[in-house]
Motif scaffolding. Sequence first.
Motif, PDB file in Angstrom:
ATOM      1  N   VAL A 201       0.842  -1.210   0.000  1.00 11.40           N
ATOM      2  CA  VAL A 201       0.000   0.000   0.000  1.00 11.40           C
ATOM      3  C   VAL A 201       0.877   1.261   0.000  1.00 11.40           C
ATOM      4  CG1 VAL A 201      -1.617   1.328   1.431  1.00 11.40           C
ATOM      5  CG2 VAL A 201      -2.040  -1.099   0.981  1.00 11.40           C
ATOM      6  N   ALA A 202       1.978   1.217   0.739  1.00 11.24           N
ATOM      7  CA  ALA A 202       2.830   2.413   0.835  1.00 11.24           C
ATOM      8  C   ALA A 202       3.593   2.685  -0.457  1.00 11.24           C
ATOM      9  CB  ALA A 202       3.815   2.257   1.993  1.00 11.24           C
ATOM     10  N   THR A 203       3.988   1.634  -1.189  1.00 11.42           N
ATOM     11  CA  THR A 203       4.852   1.841  -2.366  1.00 11.42           C
ATOM     12  C   THR A 203       4.102   1.732  -3.692  1.00 11.42           C
ATOM     13  OG1 THR A 203       5.352  -0.533  -2.506  1.00 11.42           O
ATOM     14  CG2 THR A 203       6.869   0.828  -1.205  1.00 11.42           C
ATOM     15  N   GLY A 204       2.971   1.028  -3.669  1.00 10.28           N
ATOM     16  CA  GLY A 204       2.284   0.755  -4.936  1.00 10.28           C
ATOM     17  C   GLY A 204       2.896  -0.417  -5.698  1.00 10.28           C
ATOM     18  N   VAL A 205       3.981  -0.998  -5.183  1.00  7.52           N
ATOM     19  CA  VAL A 205       4.539  -2.207  -5.822  1.00  7.52           C
ATOM     20  C   VAL A 205       3.539  -3.342  -5.594  1.00  7.52           C
ATOM     21  CG1 VAL A 205       6.416  -3.913  -5.723  1.00  7.52           C
ATOM     22  CG2 VAL A 205       6.923  -1.474  -5.445  1.00  7.52           C
ATOM     23  N   SER A 206       3.223  -4.088  -6.658  1.00 10.75           N
ATOM     24  CA  SER A 206       2.169  -5.102  -6.506  1.00 10.75           C
ATOM     25  C   SER A 206       2.641  -6.246  -5.603  1.00 10.75           C
ATOM     26  CB  SER A 206       1.769  -5.660  -7.873  1.00 10.75           C
ATOM     27  OG  SER A 206       2.787  -6.518  -8.353  1.00 10.75           O
ATOM     28  N   LEU A 207       1.654  -6.915  -5.004  1.00 10.16           N
ATOM     29  CA  LEU A 207       1.984  -8.055  -4.145  1.00 10.16           C
ATOM     30  C   LEU A 207       2.686  -9.132  -4.962  1.00 10.16           C
ATOM     31  CD1 LEU A 207      -1.393  -8.044  -2.243  1.00 10.16           C
ATOM     32  CD2 LEU A 207       0.850  -7.661  -1.184  1.00 10.16           C
ATOM     33  N   ALA A 208       2.267  -9.305  -6.221  1.00 10.15           N
ATOM     34  CA  ALA A 208       2.889 -10.331  -7.070  1.00 10.15           C
ATOM     35  C   ALA A 208       4.341  -9.967  -7.387  1.00 10.15           C
ATOM     36  CB  ALA A 208       2.089 -10.511  -8.354  1.00 10.15           C
ATOM     37  N   ALA A 209       4.598  -8.670  -7.576  1.00  6.23           N
ATOM     38  CA  ALA A 209       5.984  -8.262  -7.871  1.00  6.23           C
ATOM     39  C   ALA A 209       6.878  -8.563  -6.673  1.00  6.23           C
ATOM     40  CB  ALA A 209       6.037  -6.781  -8.224  1.00  6.23           C
ATOM     41  N   TYR A 210       6.370  -8.312  -5.486  1.00  2.00           N
ATOM     42  CA  TYR A 210       7.146  -8.687  -4.290  1.00  2.00           C
ATOM     43  C   TYR A 210       7.242 -10.210  -4.176  1.00  2.00           C
ATOM     44  CZ  TYR A 210       7.239  -4.049  -1.941  1.00  2.00           C
ATOM     45  OH  TYR A 210       7.476  -2.752  -1.593  1.00  2.00           O
ATOM     46  N   GLY A 211       6.087 -10.856  -4.210  1.00  2.00           N
ATOM     47  CA  GLY A 211       6.018 -12.283  -3.874  1.00  2.00           C
ATOM     48  C   GLY A 211       6.826 -13.156  -4.813  1.00  2.00           C
ATOM     49  N   SER A 212       6.814 -12.805  -6.116  1.00  2.00           N
ATOM     50  CA  SER A 212       7.439 -13.710  -7.081  1.00  2.00           C
ATOM     51  C   SER A 212       8.970 -13.660  -7.024  1.00  2.00           C
ATOM     52  CB  SER A 212       6.924 -13.425  -8.497  1.00  2.00           C
ATOM     53  OG  SER A 212       7.107 -12.069  -8.785  1.00  2.00           O
ATOM     54  N   LEU A 213       9.534 -12.769  -6.227  1.00  2.00           N
ATOM     55  CA  LEU A 213      10.991 -12.771  -6.057  1.00  2.00           C
ATOM     56  C   LEU A 213      11.453 -13.930  -5.181  1.00  2.00           C
ATOM     57  CD1 LEU A 213      11.650  -8.991  -5.235  1.00  2.00           C
ATOM     58  CD2 LEU A 213      11.957 -10.140  -7.438  1.00  2.00           C
ATOM     59  N   PHE A 214      10.509 -14.512  -4.424  1.00  2.00           N
ATOM     60  CA  PHE A 214      10.892 -15.452  -3.361  1.00  2.00           C
ATOM     61  C   PHE A 214      10.433 -16.877  -3.668  1.00  2.00           C
ATOM     62  CE2 PHE A 214      10.756 -11.250  -1.611  1.00  2.00           C
ATOM     63  CZ  PHE A 214      11.873 -11.201  -0.804  1.00  2.00           C
ATOM     64  N   ASP A 215      11.093 -17.854  -3.016  1.00  2.00           N
ATOM     65  CA  ASP A 215      10.673 -19.251  -3.130  1.00  2.00           C
ATOM     66  C   ASP A 215       9.506 -19.552  -2.208  1.00  2.00           C
ATOM     67  OD1 ASP A 215      12.793 -20.058  -4.940  1.00  2.00           O
ATOM     68  OD2 ASP A 215      14.139 -19.716  -3.242  1.00  2.00           O
TER      69      ASP A 215
END
Length: 342
Positions: A178-192
Motif C-alpha cells: 500500500v505504501a509503495t504501490g509495488v504489486s503483491l505479485a511483484a514482491y512475492g514472485s521474487l521469493f521461493d
Amino acid sequence: MIDLRSDTVTTPTPAMREAMLAAPVGDDVYGEDPTVIELEQRTAELLGHEAGLFCTSGSLANLLGVRLLVEPGQEVVCDVGAHIARAEMGAHAAVHGLTMRTVPSINGLVDVGAYAGVIAPNAGPYLVSTAAVAVENTHNFGGGTIQPYDQLVALGELCRAEGLGYHLDGARLWNAHVATGVSLAAYGSLFDTVSVCFSKGLGAPVGSVLVSTADRIAQARIWRKRLGGGWRQAGILAAGGLHALDHQVDRLADDHRAAGAFAAAVRDQAPRAVDVAAVQTNIVVLNTGAVPAAQVATAAKDQGVWVSALGPRMLRAVTHLNVTVDEARTAGEFVGRILASA
Ligand SMILES: Cc1ncc(COP(=O)(O)O)c(C=O)c1O
C-alpha cells in the motif's frame, strides 16, 4: 485506552464477524473446506505463486516456509533484528534443527554486501552450509521499514547464483504494497516461499498463509499436520482473511497516516525521541534517551496510552484499524510530553 502496542490487538469488525458466521465450511484436513481453499488460492495468486497453506500464525508459516528450504544441520541467514531470529522462540532450531546466522542491518534493511560476506553455500565438511536467506518486509523491529525493491531483487539474484532458497517473512507485506504501490505479485514472485499474516494490519482474528510451488506446499501440509496444526472447519477463520482482502487492504494507508501523526506529535514535544522521516508505514520506534523505556511505557499507560517497551531505550507504537488519526495524534502528544519532562 488508546492501544498502540501492536496491530495484532484489533478486533474483527461487525461485517467481518458476519462473513465468518456465514462461511461455508468443511473438514480442512480432508481438504474439504471451501473457504480455506478459496483463501489459499486467492493469496497464492495475489503473490504470484502456485499454491497456499492456511496456518494458525505467522510464526508457523515462517517455520514451515524456512523448513522447505533448509535441512536439519544447515543454516538460514537473516538480519539481526529478524522476527524469525528474535521472536519465534527458537522454533526453527528447537523443532527443525536448523541454525541461523544473522547479519547486521540498519533498521532491518537489506544490505546485499552484508549477506554476500556471510553466506557459505556447500561449505564442505568443516563449516555449516547456508541453505537459504530470509528477509522481512515490512520490518517489524526496524520500525515498519520497507525493503527497497532493487535490493530485494539483487539479494534474490545472489541467492539464485549461489543455489540458496529465498524466504520472505511478509507478515506486513500488505503495508509495503500500500505504501509503495509495488504489486503483491511483484514482491512475492521474487521469493521461493512467502508468509503473509491476516491477523495484523488486516484485522482478522487469526491466520497466515504460506505460499510457494504446489509441491512445496504439499510438503508443508504434511509438516503442519505433524506439528499438530491440521484443523477442521477452519473456514470460519479463513472467511475473516477473505473479508480483509476485500475490505481492509487499502485502508492501511489510514494507519500509515496515523503513524505519521503520532510521530509528528511526539517530535513537537521531544524532537530527539523520533525520526519522523523514518516512519514509512504503521510502526513508530521511539528512543527514550536517558530514561528507561519501561518507565515511559508505564507513565504512558497511566495516562491512557499503551505502547511497547522493546529494548532498554526503545519504545514501539503501532497504528491499526481500531485507532483513528486523531487518537494517534493525541497519544503522541501524551507520550511526547512524558519524554520531554523526563
Ligand atoms: C514480522 C513478523 N513476522 C512474523 C510474526 C509472527 O506472527 P504470529 O504472531 O502470528 O506468530 C510477527 C508477529 O508480530 C511479525 O511481526
